[in-house]
Enzyme design. Structure first.
Site, mmCIF file in Angstrom:
data_model
loop_
_atom_site.group_PDB
_atom_site.id
_atom_site.type_symbol
_atom_site.label_atom_id
_atom_site.label_comp_id
_atom_site.label_asym_id
_atom_site.label_seq_id
_atom_site.Cartn_x
_atom_site.Cartn_y
_atom_site.Cartn_z
ATOM 1 N N LYS A 71 -4.235 0.795 21.941
ATOM 2 C CA LYS A 71 -2.998 0.699 21.169
ATOM 3 C C LYS A 71 -3.101 -0.373 20.085
ATOM 4 O O LYS A 71 -2.405 -0.311 19.073
ATOM 5 C CB LYS A 71 -1.850 0.370 22.120
ATOM 6 C CG LYS A 71 -0.478 0.823 21.673
ATOM 7 C CD LYS A 71 0.487 0.699 22.856
ATOM 8 C CE LYS A 71 1.863 1.190 22.494
ATOM 9 N NZ LYS A 71 2.756 1.169 23.672
ATOM 10 N N GLU A 176 10.479 2.297 22.384
ATOM 11 C CA GLU A 176 10.465 1.788 23.755
ATOM 12 C C GLU A 176 11.757 1.072 24.168
ATOM 13 O O GLU A 176 12.285 1.339 25.259
ATOM 14 C CB GLU A 176 9.236 0.901 23.959
ATOM 15 C CG GLU A 176 7.943 1.715 23.958
ATOM 16 C CD GLU A 176 6.690 0.878 23.796
ATOM 17 O OE1 GLU A 176 6.811 -0.368 23.749
ATOM 18 O OE2 GLU A 176 5.587 1.459 23.712
#
Length: 624
Positions: A71, A176
């Site tokens: 990521k 998120e």
């Protein structure tokens, strides 16, 4: 077979899959029974691939083939300073592609392969898909995947492409902190208007979001964060502390050995976790340092907190900026929600509670899973499967900062097309006209921010429409359209109205990633500089008027074949236009003087020959 949609939290350190079915949210365990799967890929020397905990364990023997924290590589240039900082601690090799993107280099069967972050993401997602289908005993092709609120368009597109390559149709990329808020509101029946702040500190990224629930709508008010701040960085602080001890007290530099680097990082990570529940721990090394069979480093919670103090304080600084940008007071926040594994750290909890004057925090029982649960709820909302029916809570995401373009090349004024707080998805169009006769290219510089001077805002990208037909000043029209989709991806399209000449580009719009501080402070900056912005835009009106006036006179002299007769006037306008292009706000008096001089020299000729397309005295206001 029912067409189920799952939720996937594709994390830096761990990934998690969840599903909402028959009115129950369920975390789907992987093949070893784990509720979360380490985002870890190990390429074995004989050509196999091991995923998750199995891969992490195997990497102890060959750390250069164990790939993790993809990521941090996704959607970044190889020479990105943040990426270069991460490479210092990776035991695996990363090189640059011809287009300056990172490539992970691993050796299998004596052959060195190079894998892009997208390919690595695909491998991980294929494994998650396999575990899910085995658990549910059916094919699963649709998903909602969570991403940091601060992922830029490149990072989001790489995620979408990797999921597609893994066999998924992604119905939505869900931020998120929004997913965490959705999980919270699903578990808590709150009917009145309610504001919450989500503090999401995971393994590799950090997000703060202020959200408001009104009836069944959840609206994102403001986001802030850092895509390079998380548990990994806290581990790195501990790692550097251990490095210093080994160098100064034992004369050993562990950075020279990839095996030792990986072992030390694992031990520092474990020490961090232990200090969340106990006041003291030991970091022990056996046979690592020459002439020492065993080395033990004692570490207390107080020492750990001092070592990582700057990072802890950085999270509070981002939290503070997010609240200030939202223009919502601490007292108006009804609930503070912690999610992400790193929020287990007692010092983090204390700092957040102290910031809110001792407020009790809402801690999920499993902070590693709440984002996946929120993704599962969003997936159920988008599913057509009857077993996933859910009373819909509408998620409303908004544009965090205004999007616009530079008015003209020389005036630097910001023309706002999409205002801050606009709900997503959204689009806006604006028609632009040519200023000069010989313009065959229309270029639009796209910015994000609240200042009226584009140079004070953040440049996002450029779209250029070429091969435009020449036309007299103000006679050629080009329509610019900006569109931001539900995944936060900005597309710009420029179209020439006279014929089918269109250019479309996806602009590197950062839904977040404002770690440079200037963008995080943009709202405060705009508020503090309202007076200077007002003075700037007033000056721009005069400057734009002067430039257009000179262009109009020169065009008419050429068009009416009067250039030779009035050569002195033509040259005066040409020089004045060039001078005007360099003027700044402090030159307003000089600009007004030049306007008056132009009028004095030109007005009689303009009237005598009936010049067209000369701006009127009031036009400069509309033009700007």
């Amino acid at each position: 077979m029912d067409d189920l949609v799952i939720g996937i939290d594709l994390g830096t350190t761990n990934s998690c899959v969840s599903i909402y079915k028959n009115r129950v949210i369920k975390i789907l365990e992987n093949e070893t029974g784990g509720r979360t799967t380490p985002s870890f890929i190990f390429f074995t020397p004989d050509g196999e691939i091991a995923i998750g905990e199995h891969g992490r364990k195997m990497s102890i023997h060959k750390p250069e083939n164990g790939i993790y924290e993809m990521k941090r590589l996704v959607g970044r240039q190889f020479d990105d300073p943040q990426l270069q900082k991460s490479l210092k601690y990776f035991p695996f090799r990363v090189t640059a592609s011809p287009s300056n993107f990172p490539l992970v280099s691993v050796k299998q069967k004596q052959v060195r392969m190079k894998k892009s972050p997208q390919e690595l993401y695909t491998v991980l997602l294929k494994a998650l898909k396999k575990y899910t289908e085995e658990k549910l005993k059916q094919t699963v092709n649709k998903a909602v995947i969570t991403v940091p609120a601060y992922f830029n368009v490149t990072q989001r597109e790489v995620t979408l492409e990797a999921a597609k390559d893994a066999g998924f149709t992604v119905l939505k990329l869900l931020n998120e902190p929004t997913a965490a808020a959705l999980a919270y509101y699903f578990d808590n029946d709150i009917e009145e208007t309610h504001r919450c702040l989500v503090f999401d500190l995971g393994g590799g990224t950090f997000d703060v979001a202020v959200l408001e629930k009104r009836f069944e709508n959840i609206e994102v008010i403001c986001v802030a964060g850092d895509t390079q701040l998380g548990g990994h960085d806290i581990d790195t602080c501990l790692l550097n502390y251990v490095y210093r001890i080994l160098r100064t007290q034992y004369g050993y530099d562990p950075e020279a050995d990839p095996d030792d680097k990986r072992i030390l990082r694992n031990k520092c990570e474990n020490a961090k976790k232990e200090l969340s529940t106990i006041p003291k721990t030991l970091i022990t090394f056996n046979g690592m340092v020459p002439n020492y069979n065993k080395i033990t480093i004692s570490l207390t919670r107080e020492q750990f907190e001092e070592i990582a103090d700057k990072l802890f304080e950085k999270t509070i600084a981002v939290l503070d900026k997010c609240l200030k940008m939202s223009k919502i007071s601490k007292q108006s926040i009804h609930e503070v929600i912690l999610c992400g594994g790193s929020t287990r750290i007692p010092k983090i909890q204390k700092l957040v509670s102290d910031y809110f004057e001792g407020k009790e925090l809402n801690k999920f029982v499993n902070p590693d899973e709440c984002v996946a649960e929120g993704a599962a709820l969003q997936a159920a909302m988008l599913s057509t499967c009857q077993k996933q029916e859910i009373q819909e809570i509408r998620m409303i995401d908004v544009v965090p900062l205004s999007i616009g373009v530079q008015g003209t090349t020389f005036c630097h004024n910001m023309l706002f097309l999409i205002k801050r707080g606009t709900k997503l998805p959204t689009s806006a169009s604006q028609t632009y006209i040519n200023i000069e006769t010989d313009e065959t290219t229309f270029s639009f510089e796209i910015y994000e921010g609240e200042r009226l001077d584009v140079r004070k805002n953040r440049h996002l990208g450029t779209i250029s429409l070429t091969n435009v037909e020449k036309a007299p000043p103000l006679q050629k029209q080009v329509i610019l359209t900006l569109f931001i989709d539900q995944n936060g991806i900005l597309t710009a399209e420029a179209t020439e109205t006279f014929r089918n000449n269109t250019k479309t580009v996806k602009v590197n719009y950062t839904r977040g990633d404002r770690s440079d501080g200037d963008i995080q402070n943009s709202l405060l900056d705009a508020a503090e500089n309202q007076k200077s912005d007002k003075e700037f835009i007033q000056f721009v009106q005069y400057k734009g008027y002067l430039i257009q006036y000179c262009i109009g006179v020169m065009f008419n002299l050429d068009e009416k074949m009067l250039t030779d007769r009035y050569a002195e006037l033509y040259n005066f306008c040409k020089v004045t236009k060039k001078t005007a292009e360099t003027l700044e706000t402090c030159d307003e008096v000089r600009t007004k003087e030049l306007i008056e001089e132009c009028k004095r020299r030109c007005e009689n000729i303009i009237r005598s020959y009936r010049f067209s397309d000369i701006p009127r005295d009031c036009d400069y206001v509309k033009w700007s």
